[in-house]
Design an enzyme around this catalytic site. Sequence first.
Site, mmCIF file in Angstrom:
data_model
loop_
_atom_site.group_PDB
_atom_site.id
_atom_site.type_symbol
_atom_site.label_atom_id
_atom_site.label_comp_id
_atom_site.label_asym_id
_atom_site.label_seq_id
_atom_site.Cartn_x
_atom_site.Cartn_y
_atom_site.Cartn_z
ATOM 1 N N SER A 142 109.345 111.814 43.485
ATOM 2 C CA SER A 142 109.804 112.441 42.405
ATOM 3 C C SER A 142 109.107 114.013 42.031
ATOM 4 C CB SER A 142 109.404 111.739 40.865
ATOM 5 O OG SER A 142 107.813 111.678 40.925
ATOM 6 N N CYS A 143 109.430 114.691 41.171
ATOM 7 C CA CYS A 143 108.918 116.043 40.907
ATOM 8 C C CYS A 143 107.231 115.647 40.701
ATOM 9 C CB CYS A 143 109.474 116.711 39.705
ATOM 10 S SG CYS A 143 109.733 115.572 38.441
ATOM 11 N N HIS B 219 106.371 120.073 33.563
ATOM 12 C CA HIS B 219 105.408 119.171 33.165
ATOM 13 C C HIS B 219 104.177 120.013 33.355
ATOM 14 C CE1 HIS B 219 108.066 115.818 33.863
ATOM 15 N NE2 HIS B 219 108.383 116.160 35.182
HETATM 16 P P1 NAD Z 1 121.370 114.670 36.743
HETATM 17 O O1 NAD Z 1 122.245 113.898 35.765
HETATM 18 O O2 NAD Z 1 121.487 116.032 36.453
HETATM 19 O O3 NAD Z 1 122.581 114.651 38.206
HETATM 20 C C1 NAD Z 1 123.349 113.506 38.416
HETATM 21 C C2 NAD Z 1 124.586 113.820 39.158
HETATM 22 O O4 NAD Z 1 125.362 112.673 39.564
HETATM 23 C C3 NAD Z 1 125.725 114.188 37.590
HETATM 24 O O5 NAD Z 1 126.510 115.238 37.980
HETATM 25 C C4 NAD Z 1 126.396 112.813 37.583
HETATM 26 O O6 NAD Z 1 127.677 112.977 36.809
HETATM 27 C C5 NAD Z 1 126.669 112.449 39.010
HETATM 28 N N1 NAD Z 1 126.964 110.924 39.268
HETATM 29 C C6 NAD Z 1 126.810 110.104 38.411
HETATM 30 N N2 NAD Z 1 127.287 108.873 39.104
HETATM 31 C C7 NAD Z 1 127.502 109.212 40.310
HETATM 32 C C8 NAD Z 1 127.895 108.688 41.228
HETATM 33 N N3 NAD Z 1 128.531 107.407 41.415
HETATM 34 N N4 NAD Z 1 128.363 109.405 42.543
HETATM 35 C C9 NAD Z 1 128.266 110.760 42.610
HETATM 36 N N5 NAD Z 1 127.765 111.127 41.545
HETATM 37 C C10 NAD Z 1 127.439 110.748 40.688
HETATM 38 O O7 NAD Z 1 120.554 114.084 37.300
HETATM 39 P P2 NAD Z 1 119.014 114.693 38.251
HETATM 40 O O8 NAD Z 1 118.201 115.090 37.056
HETATM 41 O O9 NAD Z 1 119.822 115.529 39.218
HETATM 42 O O10 NAD Z 1 118.620 113.380 38.833
HETATM 43 C C11 NAD Z 1 119.000 113.144 40.235
HETATM 44 C C12 NAD Z 1 117.992 112.096 40.668
HETATM 45 O O11 NAD Z 1 116.903 112.804 41.002
HETATM 46 C C13 NAD Z 1 117.376 110.790 40.033
HETATM 47 O O12 NAD Z 1 117.037 109.883 40.892
HETATM 48 C C14 NAD Z 1 116.269 111.605 39.494
HETATM 49 O O13 NAD Z 1 115.243 110.750 38.963
HETATM 50 C C15 NAD Z 1 115.842 112.517 40.502
HETATM 51 N N6 NAD Z 1 114.836 113.772 39.858
HETATM 52 C C16 NAD Z 1 115.052 114.328 38.687
HETATM 53 C C17 NAD Z 1 114.354 115.450 38.255
HETATM 54 C C18 NAD Z 1 114.666 116.157 37.313
HETATM 55 O O14 NAD Z 1 113.786 116.470 36.622
HETATM 56 N N7 NAD Z 1 115.849 116.405 36.835
HETATM 57 C C19 NAD Z 1 113.253 115.754 39.201
HETATM 58 C C20 NAD Z 1 112.974 115.014 40.407
HETATM 59 C C21 NAD Z 1 113.624 113.863 40.760
#
Ligand code: NAD
Length: 337
Positions: free
Chosen positions: A139-140, A220
Site C-alpha cells: 500500500s501507499c 497522508h
Molecule cells: P479505484 O476505485 O479508484 O479504481 C478501481 C477501478 O477498478 C475502478 O475504475 C473500478 O470501476 C474498476 N473495477 C471494479 N471492479 C472491476 C473488475 N471486476 N474488473 C476490472 N475493473 C474493475 O481504486 P484505487 O484507489 O485505484 O485502488 C485500487 C487498488 O489500489 C486497491 O487495492 C487499493 O487498496 C490500492 N491502493 C489505492 C491507493 C489510493 O490511495 N487510491 C493507494 C495505494 C494502493
Amino acid sequence: MIQVAINGYGTIGKRVADAVREQPDMEVLGVAKTRPNFEAETAVEKGYPLYAAIEERADRFAEAGLEIAGPVEDLVANADVVVDATPSGIGAENKSLYEEYDTPALYQGGEDAELVDVSFNARSNFEAATGAQHVRVVSCNTTGLSRVIAPLQEAYGVEKVRATLVRRGGDPGQTSRGPINDILPDPVTIPSHHGPDVETIFPDLDIDTLGMKVPATLMHMHSLNVTLEEAVDAAEIRDRFADESRLFLIPESMSIDGSGKLKEYAHDVGRPRGDLWENCIWEESISTVGRDCYLFQGIHQESDVVPENVDAIRAVLGASDATDSIATTNEHLGIGF
Ligand code: NAD
C-alpha cells in the site's frame, strides 16, 4: 517490448498506465474497465485499447460511443504481465483469470498478503519478486514506511519502529468517503494493520503503528520514531536520505508547511495530476535523541505506488536488476526535484 495489461482503470490503474507508457522497454497493451465513464473516455483519447472487464456490459461502451477491443480475457491472454488495479478484494477474485492464461500478475495493497507469493517494495526487496507469478505492490503507507526503513536498517540497524499515520479520509474523487468533520482513531485497536503489512517486506522488523483518519483528501502524514541500534547524528541521516532517489527532503527555505503547499508545488512544477511519487520528508523534522530518530513525512496516496508497479513489472519478468530498474523508472517518469 514488455506488453502490459492493466485491469482496473481508476486512481491507481490510470497512473500506472501513463507511467508504463513513458518507459522505453514496455507498452500498454490495453486497459480493462467495467463501465464507460470519464476515465474510459480519456483512456481512448490517450490511445489505450479499451477492454470490457465484464463481457455482458460491453454494449454499454458502444452506447457511450466507446469502441471495445475485446473481453478482458483476450487482454490477459496476450499480455506478458497484468497489473490488477481493481478495488480491494476484486484482485483476489481475478486471480483465477490470470492463472488460467498463465500471465504473471501484480496486485495492489488492498489485497491480502496471503493472496500472493511476494509483497513488493523496489528499494527493499526487488529480487524477491523475480520469477514470481503473483506479487503484491504494498500500500501507499507501507511503501512510504519501507522506503525510509530500508536505508536506516542497512546503515545503522533498526531496533524498533513506532509510527503514527494520520490518514486522509478519501481520495479527491471519492465523494462517498469521510469523515467530514471529525478525527477518528482508525482502526481504534492498536496496532493498526500497517505494521504487520510492513513486516511482509521486513519479516524481522519490530514495528508498531497507530492509525487515524482525518477530513483531508490530499495526502497522508506520518509521524515516525525509529530506534536505531546506534546513536547517529541527524545531519548524517539527512545526508543518507538525500542519496535516496525516492525520498524528497523538503528544504526549510521552500516554506512548505503542509500537504496543501506540497500539492501546489507539484502542480507548479508540472507534475501530471499533481502527483508526488516520492516520500516528502520535512528536512528539519529529521532529529535524533540518542538512538531515536524522528521525522514527519507526507505520502501522496494516489501516486507513491506508481513507480513501484513499474519496477515490479521488470522484477517479475527478470527484465532488470533493482538498481537499473529504479534508475530507468525514475528517469522516464521524472522522479526527483
Ligand atoms: P479505484 O476505485 O479508484 O479504481 C478501481 C477501478 O477498478 C475502478 O475504475 C473500478 O470501476 C474498476 N473495477 C471494479 N471492479 C472491476 C473488475 N471486476 N474488473 C476490472 N475493473 C474493475 O481504486 P484505487 O484507489 O485505484 O485502488 C485500487 C487498488 O489500489 C486497491 O487495492 C487499493 O487498496 C490500492 N491502493 C489505492 C491507493 C489510493 O490511495 N487510491 C493507494 C495505494 C494502493
